[in-house]
Structures are given as structure tokens and as C-alpha cells.
Motif scaffolding. Structure first.
Motif, PDB file in Angstrom:
ATOM      1  N   ILE A  20       0.879  -1.168   0.000  1.00 20.44           N
ATOM      2  CA  ILE A  20       0.000   0.000   0.000  1.00 20.44           C
ATOM      3  C   ILE A  20       0.912   1.212   0.000  1.00 20.44           C
ATOM      4  O   ILE A  20       1.550   1.524   1.009  1.00 20.44           O
ATOM      5  N   ALA A  21       1.015   1.873  -1.153  1.00 21.02           N
ATOM      6  CA  ALA A  21       1.891   3.031  -1.295  1.00 21.02           C
ATOM      7  C   ALA A  21       1.121   4.288  -0.893  1.00 21.02           C
ATOM      8  O   ALA A  21       0.262   4.767  -1.640  1.00 21.02           O
ATOM      9  N   ILE A  22       1.409   4.814   0.280  1.00 23.71           N
ATOM     10  CA  ILE A  22       0.687   5.976   0.804  1.00 23.71           C
ATOM     11  C   ILE A  22       1.404   7.249   0.366  1.00 23.71           C
ATOM     12  O   ILE A  22       2.571   7.456   0.703  1.00 23.71           O
ATOM     13  N   PRO A  23       0.737   8.101  -0.390  1.00 21.30           N
ATOM     14  CA  PRO A  23       1.391   9.336  -0.852  1.00 21.30           C
ATOM     15  C   PRO A  23       1.599  10.324   0.293  1.00 21.30           C
ATOM     16  O   PRO A  23       0.993  10.205   1.359  1.00 21.30           O
ATOM     17  N   GLU A  24       2.465  11.281   0.062  1.00 25.63           N
ATOM     18  CA  GLU A  24       2.730  12.310   1.058  1.00 25.63           C
ATOM     19  C   GLU A  24       1.440  13.046   1.413  1.00 25.63           C
ATOM     20  O   GLU A  24       0.682  13.459   0.550  1.00 25.63           O
ATOM     21  N   ASN A  25       1.160  13.143   2.716  1.00 29.89           N
ATOM     22  CA  ASN A  25      -0.036  13.819   3.242  1.00 29.89           C
ATOM     23  C   ASN A  25      -1.338  13.175   2.759  1.00 29.89           C
ATOM     24  O   ASN A  25      -2.380  13.829   2.724  1.00 29.89           O
ATOM     25  N   GLY A  26      -1.293  11.890   2.390  1.00 31.13           N
ATOM     26  CA  GLY A  26      -2.502  11.235   1.904  1.00 31.13           C
ATOM     27  C   GLY A  26      -3.139  10.292   2.892  1.00 31.13           C
ATOM     28  O   GLY A  26      -4.132   9.640   2.569  1.00 31.13           O
ATOM     29  N   ILE A  27      -2.571  10.227   4.118  1.00 28.24           N
ATOM     30  CA  ILE A  27      -3.041   9.252   5.092  1.00 28.24           C
ATOM     31  C   ILE A  27      -4.498   9.465   5.469  1.00 28.24           C
ATOM     32  O   ILE A  27      -5.202   8.536   5.871  1.00 28.24           O
ATOM     33  N   LYS A  28      -5.014  10.675   5.304  1.00 28.71           N
ATOM     34  CA  LYS A  28      -6.412  10.977   5.652  1.00 28.71           C
ATOM     35  C   LYS A  28      -7.395  10.191   4.791  1.00 28.71           C
ATOM     36  O   LYS A  28      -8.568  10.051   5.151  1.00 28.71           O
ATOM     37  N   ASP A  29      -6.942   9.682   3.653  1.00 29.93           N
ATOM     38  CA  ASP A  29      -7.826   8.931   2.764  1.00 29.93           C
ATOM     39  C   ASP A  29      -7.864   7.445   3.098  1.00 29.93           C
ATOM     40  O   ASP A  29      -8.550   6.679   2.414  1.00 29.93           O
ATOM     41  N   ALA A  30      -7.128   7.028   4.124  1.00 34.43           N
ATOM     42  CA  ALA A  30      -7.124   5.627   4.553  1.00 34.43           C
ATOM     43  C   ALA A  30      -7.936   5.488   5.834  1.00 34.43           C
ATOM     44  O   ALA A  30      -8.025   6.427   6.632  1.00 34.43           O
ATOM     45  N   GLN A  31      -8.542   4.323   6.021  1.00 37.79           N
ATOM     46  CA  GLN A  31      -9.345   4.060   7.214  1.00 37.79           C
ATOM     47  C   GLN A  31      -9.140   2.630   7.674  1.00 37.79           C
ATOM     48  O   GLN A  31      -8.959   1.723   6.863  1.00 37.79           O
ATOM     49  N   VAL A  32      -9.162   2.433   8.992  1.00 40.06           N
ATOM     50  CA  VAL A  32      -9.228   1.097   9.556  1.00 40.06           C
ATOM     51  C   VAL A  32     -10.666   0.848   9.977  1.00 40.06           C
ATOM     52  O   VAL A  32     -11.245   1.641  10.729  1.00 40.06           O
ATOM     53  N   LEU A  33     -11.273  -0.215   9.459  1.00 39.41           N
ATOM     54  CA  LEU A  33     -12.691  -0.482   9.674  1.00 39.41           C
ATOM     55  C   LEU A  33     -12.892  -1.839  10.323  1.00 39.41           C
ATOM     56  O   LEU A  33     -12.199  -2.804   9.995  1.00 39.41           O
ATOM     57  N   PHE A  34     -13.869  -1.905  11.252  1.00 42.34           N
ATOM     58  CA  PHE A  34     -14.270  -3.169  11.866  1.00 42.34           C
ATOM     59  C   PHE A  34     -15.740  -3.395  11.545  1.00 42.34           C
ATOM     60  O   PHE A  34     -16.557  -2.488  11.694  1.00 42.34           O
ATOM     61  N   ASN A  35     -16.078  -4.590  11.087  1.00 41.35           N
ATOM     62  CA  ASN A  35     -17.429  -4.861  10.610  1.00 41.35           C
ATOM     63  C   ASN A  35     -17.940  -6.156  11.221  1.00 41.35           C
ATOM     64  O   ASN A  35     -17.243  -7.171  11.242  1.00 41.35           O
ATOM     65  N   THR A  36     -19.179  -6.116  11.722  1.00 46.15           N
ATOM     66  CA  THR A  36     -19.797  -7.304  12.320  1.00 46.15           C
ATOM     67  C   THR A  36     -21.001  -7.787  11.516  1.00 46.15           C
ATOM     68  O   THR A  36     -21.787  -8.587  12.008  1.00 46.15           O
ATOM     69  N   GLU A  37     -21.138  -7.325  10.270  1.00 43.96           N
ATOM     70  CA  GLU A  37     -22.243  -7.786   9.443  1.00 43.96           C
ATOM     71  C   GLU A  37     -21.954  -9.199   8.922  1.00 43.96           C
ATOM     72  O   GLU A  37     -20.806  -9.534   8.617  1.00 43.96           O
ATOM     73  N   PRO A  38     -22.987 -10.039   8.824  1.00 47.90           N
ATOM     74  CA  PRO A  38     -22.781 -11.427   8.375  1.00 47.90           C
ATOM     75  C   PRO A  38     -22.064 -11.544   7.037  1.00 47.90           C
ATOM     76  O   PRO A  38     -21.305 -12.485   6.818  1.00 47.90           O
ATOM     77  N   GLN A  39     -22.297 -10.606   6.120  1.00 47.21           N
ATOM     78  CA  GLN A  39     -21.667 -10.701   4.801  1.00 47.21           C
ATOM     79  C   GLN A  39     -20.156 -10.571   4.880  1.00 47.21           C
ATOM     80  O   GLN A  39     -19.435 -10.930   3.939  1.00 47.21           O
ATOM     81  N   HIS A  40     -19.638 -10.068   6.014  1.00 46.78           N
ATOM     82  CA  HIS A  40     -18.194 -10.003   6.221  1.00 46.78           C
ATOM     83  C   HIS A  40     -17.726 -11.027   7.245  1.00 46.78           C
ATOM     84  O   HIS A  40     -16.591 -11.516   7.159  1.00 46.78           O
ATOM     85  N   GLN A  41     -18.571 -11.352   8.212  1.00 51.38           N
ATOM     86  CA  GLN A  41     -18.206 -12.350   9.215  1.00 51.38           C
ATOM     87  C   GLN A  41     -17.999 -13.726   8.590  1.00 51.38           C
ATOM     88  O   GLN A  41     -17.011 -14.413   8.860  1.00 51.38           O
TER      89      GLN A  41
END
Length: 232
Positions: A20-41
Motif C-alpha cells: 500500500i503506497a501511501i502518498p505524502e499527506n494522503g493518510i487521511k484517505d485511509a481508514q481502519v474499519l471493523f465490521n460485524t455484518e454477516p456478509q463479512h463475518q
């Protein structure tokens, strides 16, 4: 850390690798997500699906054949559920590691890809907090003031994940009341063996074992329980 070395990941066998090549000052466009919906579980076989969501342009993947007859499509497999033909899941065709989830519904999501957090290299997972991708919980006490966990009731995720910021997220939650036990037993003649993997949940988050629970020896380091006086 934005603009420095990329985040790295891949499958367990090493045939699939990505950065994952993160550009300079581009970290705001990334997210860490946690999901408990069955379609992901269900596809990830976990009660808590964890991803890092990044723009598709940051993601660069490659496959490595270990033998001459291994092709790219054999190594990097794609699955779309019949009821979710707008999405794709990628996984390793050899070791089975889930790698990513991509969806074009809503249409704006087509420009992003969700990479399974567990497929990142361990040291890069630890860096996510330093990169500002893990929001701090303002209502939680400082770590130095937090009550120490009871060793025999440590979280299954704490034992297996081993990432401080992840431990902090689940501390005091329902997931913090889970523990996992592994074990194995072989018969005296050596012809039969049994292995078990038990996940337990305690409503009160710890405390004494139930009176009806078999006498057990618990290892606080490995999270293993060995049942005494049990023969195959």
C-alpha cells in the motif's frame, strides 16, 4: 509516516504479496474499519471483520509461483457471491488466506479497496496507530490507569493478535470477555489423537469458573487448557 515506506502484506504461504503506497499527506484517505455484518463475518470466519480501506490506486499486488505449473489465476483467486455480484473477494488459492474485499455498490466505493487487516505484516499492523489511523477513545482512562487483566481470562484476540492498540480497542468490550483454549490428547496406544479449539464467553468478563466446569490446568502464557484424567 505518510510518504515513507509502504505498508506490506500478503498471504501465509507467500505466493500473494502486496504493498500500500501511501502518498505524502494522503493518510487521511485511509481508514481502519471493523465490521460485524454477516456478509463479512462468514467469508472471513470471524465475529469481527477487520480491514484497512485505501484508494485503489495505492494498492499494488503481485503473485509468485513456487512451481512451474502455478498460474496467476490459480494463486490469486476471486469469488463473488451470487447475491452480491457487485463485489469481489480475493484469496490465496493455495493457503486460503483472505486478502481483500472490493465493491462497486455504492458506486463511490469502486475507487477503494478493503484489505484484510490480518494479511498485513505484523510490524506494519503495529504502525497503524503511529500513522493516526486508530482513533483514540477520549472516554477511556490512560493505559497506565487501566485495571490489569486477569491472566486466565485474557481475550482470545489479545492472545492471538498481540498488537497493543488492538488490545486497547477491545478492553472492556464484550470481545474482551472471550478466551480461547487449545489442546491435544493422544491415546495410550498412539493410534488415536484428539485436538480441540474452544472459544468461551463470560458475561461478567471474568471471575471464577463455573462449578460444573471440569477441573483444568490453564496456561496463562499460551492460553491452553489441558484436561486432567481424560483418556481417549
Amino acid at each position: 509516516m505518510s510518504g515513507s515506506r509502504p505498508l506490506r502484506g500478503g498471504c501465509q504461504c507467500g505466493r500473494n504479496r502486496y504493498i500500500i503506497a501511501i502518498p505524502e499527506n494522503g493518510i487521511k484517505d485511509a481508514q481502519v474499519l471493523f465490521n460485524t455484518e454477516p456478509q463479512h463475518q462468514i467469508p472471513l470466519a470471524t465475529p469481527l471483520a477487520a480491514y484497512i480501506r485505501v484508494p485503489l490506486s495505492w494498492y499494488h499486488s503481485s503473485t509468485y509461483a513456487f512451481f512451474p505449473d502455478e498460474t496467476h489465476t490459480m494463486i490469486r483467486r476471486v469469488y463473488s457471491h451470487p447475491s452480491q455480484d457487485y463485489s469481489k473477494r480475493h484469496f490465496c488459492g493455495f493457503c486460503g488466506t483472505p486478502l481483500s474485499y472490493w465493491s462497486e455498490e455504492p458506486r463511490s466505493e469502486a475507487e477503494f479497496i478493503n484489505l484484510t487487516l490480518g494479511s498485513l505484516l505484523r510490524e506494519d499492523i503495529r504502525d497503524l496507530e503511529d500513522m493516526g489511523l486508530i482513533p483514540e477513545d477520549e472516554g477511556s482512562p490512560p493505559k497506565s490507569e487501566a485495571a490489569p487483566a486477569t491472566p486466565t481470562r485474557r481475550s482470545a484476540i489479545q492472545q492471538s493478535f498481540g498488537v497493543p492498540w488492538f488490545d486497547g480497542l477491545i478492553e472492556g468490550s464484550r470481545l474482551g470477555s472471550m478466551r480461547r483454549s487449545y489442546g491435544a490428547k493422544r491415546s495410550r496406544d498412539g493410534q488415536t489423537s484428539i485436538e480441540w479449539d474452544i472459544v468461551e464467553y463470560s458475561e461478567n468478563g471474568g471471575g471464577e469458573m463455573d462449578q460444573d466446569e471440569p477441573e483444568a490446568e490453564v496456561s496463562t502464557q499460551l492460553g491452553k487448557r489441558k484436561l486432567r484424567d481424560h483418556e481417549v
